[in-house]
Design a protein around this motif. Structure first.
Motif, PDB file in Angstrom:
ATOM      1  N   TRP A 235      80.734  75.483 -13.698  1.00  8.70           N
ATOM      2  CA  TRP A 235      79.635  74.596 -14.074  1.00  8.70           C
ATOM      3  C   TRP A 235      78.790  75.201 -15.199  1.00  8.70           C
ATOM      4  CZ3 TRP A 235      78.258  69.828 -14.227  1.00  8.70           C
ATOM      5  CH2 TRP A 235      76.936  69.498 -14.551  1.00  8.70           C
TER       6      TRP A 235
ATOM      7  N   GLU B  47      86.586  70.911  -3.874  1.00  3.64           N
ATOM      8  CA  GLU B  47      85.181  71.338  -3.925  1.00  3.64           C
ATOM      9  C   GLU B  47      84.647  71.319  -5.354  1.00  3.64           C
ATOM     10  OE1 GLU B  47      83.112  71.784  -1.389  1.00  3.64           O
ATOM     11  OE2 GLU B  47      84.818  71.076  -0.199  1.00  3.64           O
TER      12      GLU B  47
ATOM     13  N   TYR C 261      81.605  68.876  -6.659  1.00  4.13           N
ATOM     14  CA  TYR C 261      80.434  69.445  -7.332  1.00  4.13           C
ATOM     15  C   TYR C 261      80.158  68.692  -8.632  1.00  4.13           C
ATOM     16  CZ  TYR C 261      77.321  73.229  -8.938  1.00  4.13           C
ATOM     17  OH  TYR C 261      76.238  73.962  -9.371  1.00  4.13           O
TER      18      TYR C 261
END
Length: 259
Positions: A55, A86, A90
């Motif tokens: 991220w 996951e 996210y």
């Protein structure tokens, strides 16, 4: 949650819509004769990365991804399925478009719940179908195509857009009958958006030499764009043939785009 990656590309333009960050995961059970990334095969190689680290990298260039998003590919992305789920969750929570680029080889219909969880956080699937004939597929990749074809049907049940990729290799996948059969199979996919027949290239050959591996197709020339276009046209005819028999009439804007 930690994933193991081969590399990360910050400005991908061919792995889904728009400009995208592309995460290449490490590990692949396929041994495609034309693979240009043999350095992704070994799941023990590569580098660990956390979702927060992915991220942070994405956020640095987020202004460029306005009409794009995140694509996870490989190697084979399904080898690290919990990490992919996951990671996609996210990014989806932050409004980012997610794309899975896969061969589908790891699909297991007995693990329905985990694949259902994957579908819930996936906006697009790019599915590589190497060969429609199972015997030819085994010779080309070392694996059967049965789970791949099952995965195509599974994806289609979840109303997720599907892009199909097929590499055209002279003397190997260069066969009009099998192109037609490929079209006839994918014609049943109601969420099919794009067929991309890619010309085989030899850009990965140097990696084999560096790794001390014999390149399997050293005598096979690259495919021309004309041959790839011919394949696209034949695949499209197979799609039309299936849908003439089983669906109401549809319009086709070109040999490559299904409307």
């Amino acid at each position: 949650m930690v994933g193991r990656i081969h590399s990360l590309e910050t400005m991908g333009t061919v792995d889904g819509p728009g400009v995208r960050m592309v995460l290449f995961l490490q590990g692949c059970p396929m041994r495609c004769a034309y693979c240009h990334n043999p350095d992704t095969w070994d799941p023990q190689q590569g580098t660990n990365i956390t979702i927060d680290e992915v991220w942070a990298q994405f956020e640095r260039n987020q202004s460029f991804y306005k009409h794009g998003g995140l694509t996870v590919t490989g190697g084979e992305a399904l080898m690290q399925l919990p990490f992919v789920i996951e990671l996609f969750k996210y990014f989806k929570d932050r409004g980012i478009h997610t794309c899975l680029d896969t061969s589908g080889i790891y699909f297991d219909e007995n693990r329905h719940e985990i694949y259902e969880a994957l579908m819930a956080v996936t906006d697009l699937v790019i599915l590589d179908i190497k060969e429609i004939d199972d015997t030819k597929h085994i010779a080309l990749t070392g694996q059967s195509n049965q789970q791949i074809l099952k995965f195509a049907r599974f994806i289609d049940n979840y109303n997720i857009p599907i892009w199909i990729r097929h590499v055209v290799v002279p003397t190997i996948t260069d066969n009009a009958d099998r192109w037609y059969r490929l079209g006839f199979f994918i014609g049943r996919l109601k969420n099919l958006e794009t067929i991309d027949c890619l010309p085989y290239h030899v850009m990965g050959k140097s990696k084999y030499e560096e790794m001390g591996i014999t390149y399997p197709l050293k005598c096979v020339p690259p495919a021309t764009k004309a041959l790839a276009s011919k394949a696209s046209a034949v695949v499209a005819e197979g799609i039309k043939a299936y849908r003439r028999h089983w669906w109401s009439p549809l319009n086709y804007s070109s040999t490559e785009k299904v409307i």
